[in-house]
Design an enzyme around this catalytic site. Sequence first.
Site, PDB file in Angstrom:
ATOM      1  N   HIS A 123       0.871  -1.190   0.000  1.00 18.02           N
ATOM      2  CA  HIS A 123       0.000   0.000   0.000  1.00 18.02           C
ATOM      3  C   HIS A 123       0.906   1.237   0.000  1.00 18.02           C
ATOM      4  CE1 HIS A 123      -2.685   2.983   1.928  1.00 18.02           C
ATOM      5  NE2 HIS A 123      -3.692   2.232   1.521  1.00 18.02           N
ATOM      6  N   ASP A 200       3.203  -4.421   8.060  1.00 19.77           N
ATOM      7  CA  ASP A 200       1.984  -3.655   7.854  1.00 19.77           C
ATOM      8  C   ASP A 200       0.815  -4.593   8.184  1.00 19.77           C
ATOM      9  OD1 ASP A 200      -0.276  -2.427   6.961  1.00 19.77           O
ATOM     10  OD2 ASP A 200       0.547  -1.818   5.015  1.00 19.77           O
ATOM     11  N   GLN A 203      -4.349  -4.912   7.293  1.00 20.60           N
ATOM     12  CA  GLN A 203      -5.360  -5.885   6.838  1.00 20.60           C
ATOM     13  C   GLN A 203      -5.219  -7.212   7.586  1.00 20.60           C
ATOM     14  OE1 GLN A 203      -7.797  -4.991   4.983  1.00 20.60           O
ATOM     15  NE2 GLN A 203      -7.077  -3.199   3.877  1.00 20.60           N
ATOM     16  N   LYS A 226     -10.398  -0.217  10.681  1.00 21.22           N
ATOM     17  CA  LYS A 226     -10.660  -1.419   9.886  1.00 21.22           C
ATOM     18  C   LYS A 226     -11.016  -2.606  10.776  1.00 21.22           C
ATOM     19  CE  LYS A 226      -7.216  -0.192   6.377  1.00 21.22           C
ATOM     20  NZ  LYS A 226      -7.970   0.376   5.275  1.00 21.22           N
ATOM     21  N   CYS A 365      -4.999   2.529  -3.407  1.00 24.51           N
ATOM     22  CA  CYS A 365      -3.722   3.031  -2.868  1.00 24.51           C
ATOM     23  C   CYS A 365      -2.596   2.026  -3.080  1.00 24.51           C
ATOM     24  CB  CYS A 365      -3.828   3.401  -1.394  1.00 24.51           C
ATOM     25  SG  CYS A 365      -4.999   4.700  -1.079  1.00 24.51           S
TER      26      CYS A 365
END
Length: 409
Positions: A123, A200, A203, A226, A365
């Site tokens: 991303h 990261d 997600q 999220k 993104c």
Amino acid sequence: MFNVEDVRRDFPILDTEVYPGVPLVYLDSAASSQKPTSVIAAMDDYYIHYHANIHRGVHRLSELATSAYELARQKVARFINAPTTEEVVFVGNATEAFNLVAYSWGRTNIGPGDEILLTEMEHHANIVPWQILAREKGATIRYLPIRDDGTLLVERLDEFLNKRTRLFSFTGVSNVLGTINPVTELVEAAHAVGALAMVDAAQTAPHMSIDVQALNCDFLAFSSHKMCGPTGIGVLYGKRELLEAMPPFLGGGDMIRRVTLEGFTTNDLPWKFEAGTPRIAEAIGLGAAVDYLNHLGIDAVHAHEQTITQYALESLSEVPGLSLLGPPGSLHGGLASFTLGGVHPHDIAEVLDKKGIAIRAGHHCAMPLHQKLGIPASARASFYVHTTFEEVDQLTAALHHTRSVFRLN
Ligand code: C6P
């Protein structure tokens, strides 16, 4: 395993009609998840009953607000199995966490000729802060390639990691391909050449259990919005010795121990990185979101999403002209990205919207990834704790309808 119909009752927004008589089918949780009543209530409760600034006042409300803010940090620390709360820094979102590390750790540890390794599926939040840093410091960024099936070419890691590599920063789960990456293996590979590893988890944290000690990652970032929590807050986990050695990111109140006209000394961790009045209501909301996910059971959340995703991948693959992105099976997180003939993803999203179905369309993104895939954009349906098989059927039917609207053969 939880009952999805019970879960749906926890999300008041799911009763919304997007247009008169058209109920909401929310398939955009990867962009931002909806909020259960308990999260909304926790934030309301704070604003209605004990709002005050924290860490400053000696009055009762300030004490209550301070305790709630710090309790939220404890909940987050337990959620990711961080050894101490000092290693859990509240930031604005995952994006800010990357900027914090790039600015603070990066500016002290990266020099000319150093290398930062990323992957082709990142991303922008895990690309641009490093590009800014590399430009300033004369460092080089390299990208671990992906295979055609959307998995990382892990066996080529040796070519991309070397003694000049200072950091390997990669996503746990791709927000476009859905790929679930072998995080432990990637962290070990980084450490083997003396580099740090940053994950990261934007997600990942909403969907599966995270144990930062087992992963042995040096930094890990995610956003509250999220994972059933409010917008405006995210988390940076960092190993204590690294955070201690890093200079502050932002200066101001709360991050200092003492200030004179000549200079300042910094506060202890984690407050050294939390300048100014923090996101108090948001932290309390995030704490409630963690409670909610614990109540469902994060493994049950993952299992539900796996079942739904599997069903969706199978159903969607039967739509003529539809090409799915990313790997098959259990390597795939809770989303399905696709293209449909020559129809622009924005047009697909618009047709679906008229049926109340919210999906995301565009480059998500992740422009370099789309360039690699040779497509300008994709459509993405993403699933969460409240997603049902019927909603997936509605999505599939709406895509057949889209084909007829655009007269695809
Ligand atoms: N992806 C999506 O629709 P922020 O915006 O800071 O909360 O999260 C940034 C981010 C970082 N990494 C990954 C893997 C992400 O998916 C995101 C956010 C959203 O895919 C919004 S672009």
